[in-house]
Scaffold this active site. Structure first.
Site, mmCIF file in Angstrom:
data_model
loop_
_atom_site.group_PDB
_atom_site.id
_atom_site.type_symbol
_atom_site.label_atom_id
_atom_site.label_comp_id
_atom_site.label_asym_id
_atom_site.label_seq_id
_atom_site.Cartn_x
_atom_site.Cartn_y
_atom_site.Cartn_z
ATOM 1 N N LYS A 245 -11.079 6.668 -3.465
ATOM 2 C CA LYS A 245 -10.234 7.184 -4.539
ATOM 3 C C LYS A 245 -9.402 6.068 -5.153
ATOM 4 O O LYS A 245 -9.261 5.970 -6.377
ATOM 5 C CB LYS A 245 -9.302 8.267 -3.995
ATOM 6 C CG LYS A 245 -8.369 8.858 -5.048
ATOM 7 C CD LYS A 245 -7.195 9.614 -4.457
ATOM 8 C CE LYS A 245 -6.118 8.669 -3.994
ATOM 9 N NZ LYS A 245 -4.806 9.325 -3.789
ATOM 10 N N ASN A 246 -8.832 5.210 -4.317
ATOM 11 C CA ASN A 246 -7.945 4.169 -4.812
ATOM 12 C C ASN A 246 -8.680 3.085 -5.590
ATOM 13 O O ASN A 246 -8.040 2.279 -6.277
ATOM 14 C CB ASN A 246 -7.152 3.546 -3.660
ATOM 15 C CG ASN A 246 -6.110 4.487 -3.096
ATOM 16 O OD1 ASN A 246 -5.724 5.468 -3.734
ATOM 17 N ND2 ASN A 246 -5.644 4.205 -1.893
ATOM 18 N N CYS B 56 8.723 9.883 -5.761
ATOM 19 C CA CYS B 56 7.567 9.958 -4.877
ATOM 20 C C CYS B 56 8.052 10.399 -3.504
ATOM 21 O O CYS B 56 9.077 9.924 -3.010
ATOM 22 C CB CYS B 56 6.882 8.589 -4.781
ATOM 23 S SG CYS B 56 5.474 8.559 -3.667
ATOM 24 N N ARG C 197 8.708 3.660 -5.747
ATOM 25 C CA ARG C 197 7.685 2.675 -6.072
ATOM 26 C C ARG C 197 7.935 2.222 -7.506
ATOM 27 O O ARG C 197 7.312 2.699 -8.442
ATOM 28 C CB ARG C 197 6.283 3.277 -5.903
ATOM 29 C CG ARG C 197 5.962 3.564 -4.449
ATOM 30 C CD ARG C 197 4.495 3.805 -4.218
ATOM 31 N NE ARG C 197 4.173 5.221 -4.277
ATOM 32 C CZ ARG C 197 2.979 5.717 -4.008
ATOM 33 N NH1 ARG C 197 1.996 4.926 -3.670
ATOM 34 N NH2 ARG C 197 2.755 7.009 -4.095
ATOM 35 N N ASP D 289 -1.482 3.394 4.608
ATOM 36 C CA ASP D 289 -2.155 4.677 4.407
ATOM 37 C C ASP D 289 -2.843 5.189 5.673
ATOM 38 O O ASP D 289 -3.384 6.295 5.668
ATOM 39 C CB ASP D 289 -3.178 4.568 3.277
ATOM 40 C CG ASP D 289 -2.526 4.613 1.905
ATOM 41 O OD1 ASP D 289 -1.329 4.932 1.823
ATOM 42 O OD2 ASP D 289 -3.220 4.331 0.912
ATOM 43 N N ARG E 134 -6.253 15.939 -2.775
ATOM 44 C CA ARG E 134 -6.036 14.800 -3.660
ATOM 45 C C ARG E 134 -6.774 13.566 -3.149
ATOM 46 O O ARG E 134 -7.057 12.662 -3.937
ATOM 47 C CB ARG E 134 -4.546 14.476 -3.779
ATOM 48 C CG ARG E 134 -3.726 15.519 -4.522
ATOM 49 C CD ARG E 134 -2.289 15.045 -4.680
ATOM 50 N NE ARG E 134 -2.257 13.681 -5.184
ATOM 51 C CZ ARG E 134 -1.549 12.696 -4.618
ATOM 52 N NH1 ARG E 134 -0.825 12.916 -3.557
ATOM 53 N NH2 ARG E 134 -1.582 11.477 -5.143
#
Length: 426
Positions: A22-23, A123, A128, A313, A405
């Site tokens: 995804k990133n 967030c 961020r 993560d 997500r």
């Protein structure tokens, strides 16, 4: 709102196909804004964040065509074409849903000479700020102002090559700078650039589109601007966070699984700590094999850091593993200040964890206990699912829309290797 129910204590066996990252997919999609020619992306995961980015690109006038692949784990194919931009404004209503959409700023500015993009806002896992993004674009000659919650940037005479030196490492700022520099006139140097594999994947795609880039994978990226980019096709690299999450699922629940379509170099720092904890990890001709048989895991300490360090993560998932390990581990979070929000939920499952500043002290217990828990963010969600796999009894994870997500068909993938897991509709 959907929930996920897990009945723990089941050993895992079989294979899990790893989806595209995804990133990596999100900035790759934004790269279509740099050219009037089509960009085709394959191995794109079917996720809520990817759908949000597709909606945003449509607002700019891009054509977006999605074709699902037939084989499991192969994701889908996006054909993106921004031949005629009809706008350069990214409204708050879109950007607030997904911070990564801020990455459209660089491509829009480079291609159209102007962009108006909402500030992402708060967030759940900490602040961020976008100052590094703006610093990079200003170095390339853009005029930038903040007004009513929007970044308004312009470069009517085009961007100019420059040296960009980031004071701290930022993946998103590196992506914005890299894309903007591809169309800037002259020579650009991005110093203290992020080294994450997703940056390299973006650079590879940009080079397939005609960009001139060197230094990918190092902290200094050099870009020689070109007048225009052309059509290309690019496959999204495997998701290292999904790879690491399922590797830890095997370490928590026990058993042996093969993660297909992925690579060891994407999670090198995690492999080191998994092996220290007692798991076996080996490369296969299709991906990675991960096994833990017999003895209880051993406690290992870790500190999050930019790539190639231990990924922030994967910190929450690793804490779930250490919660049942023999001994005491110290997990230090150096990237985000609020990324221990999963700890109170793990405590509900009988974990023994104490927070001291930026460090979680985890005293392993022989077995977690199933309980109803609440997900606070994407990575916390996956950590609670993993904890449920190793817990005694039933765990109900609430607010699993966070999972959608970032994880494609998580409960289906775990079910296919024997986990007792199911999604419960609202």
């Amino acid at each position: 709102m959907d929930k996920i129910r897990i009945r723990g204590g089941v050993r895992l066996k079989g294979e899990i196909p790893i989806s595209g990252a995804k990133n990596a997919a999100l900035p790759l999609m934004a790269a279509c804004l740099l050219t009037d020619a089509p960009l085709t992306l394959t191995n794109v995961p079917k996720l809520a964040d990817v759908a949000f980015m597709a909606d945003l690109l449509r607002l700019f006038g891009a054509g977006v065509e999605w074709t699902p692949e037939s084989s499991p784990g192969a994701g889908g194919r996006y054909r993106l074409c921004a031949a005629n931009l009809v706008g350069t404004t990214a409204d708050y209503d879109i950007v607030r849903k997904m911070r990564a959409s801020f990455v459209v700023l660089g491509p829009l500015l480079a291609r159209a000479g102007q962009a108006k993009v909402s500030l992402p806002g708060g967030c759940a896992i900490g602040a961020r700020p976008v100052n590094l993004h703006l610093m990079a674009l200003e170095a390339l000659g853009a005029a930038v102002e903040l007004s009513d919650g929007y970044v308004i940037a312009s470069a009517p005479g085009g961007l100019k090559g420059a040296r960009i030196e980031f004071p701290t490492v930022s993946v998103g700022a590196t992506e914005n700078a890299l894309m903007a520099a591809t169309l800037a006139e002259g020579h650009s140097v991005i110093a203290n650039a992020a080294r994450e594999p997703e940056i390299g994947d973006l650079g590879d795609c940009l080079m397939a589109m005609g960009a001139r880039i060197s230094g990918l994978g190092t902290s200094t990226i050099v870009v020689d601007g070109v007048a225009a980019l052309h059509a290309a096709e690019h496959a999204v690299l495997p998701d290292r966070i999904e790879t690491g999450t399922y590797a830890m699922a095997a370490a928590i629940a026990g058993g042996e699984i093969e993660l297909t379509g992925t690579r060891a170099d994407l999670i090198g720092s995690l492999i080191t700590v998994l092996e220290m904890a007692g798991a076996q990890v080996s490369q296969t001709n299709r991906g990675l094999a991960v096994a833990r048989n017999g003895v209880r895991p051993t406690s290992v300490s870790a500190t999050t850091a930019p790539f190639p360090g231990f990924p922030t993560d994967l910190q929450a998932q690793f804490m779930a593993l250490m919660a049942t390990a023999e001994g005491t581990s110290h997990i230090r979070e150096t990237i985000f200040e609020n990324r221990f929000m999963h700890v109170p939920e793990l405590l509900r499952m009988s974990a023994d964890i104490t927070i001291e500043g930026d460090t979680a002290i985890v005293r392993g217990v022989p077995r977690l206990a199933g309980a109803p828990v609440m997900a606070t963010d994407l990575r916390a969600s996956s950590s609670l699912v993993l904890a449920g796999l190793g817990a005694e009894g039933e765990t109900i994870v609430n607010r699993v829309y966070h999972l959608d997500r970032g994880f494609e068909r998580l409960e289906e993938k775990l079910s296919r290797v024997g986990a007792d897991i199911e999604r419960l509709p609202a």
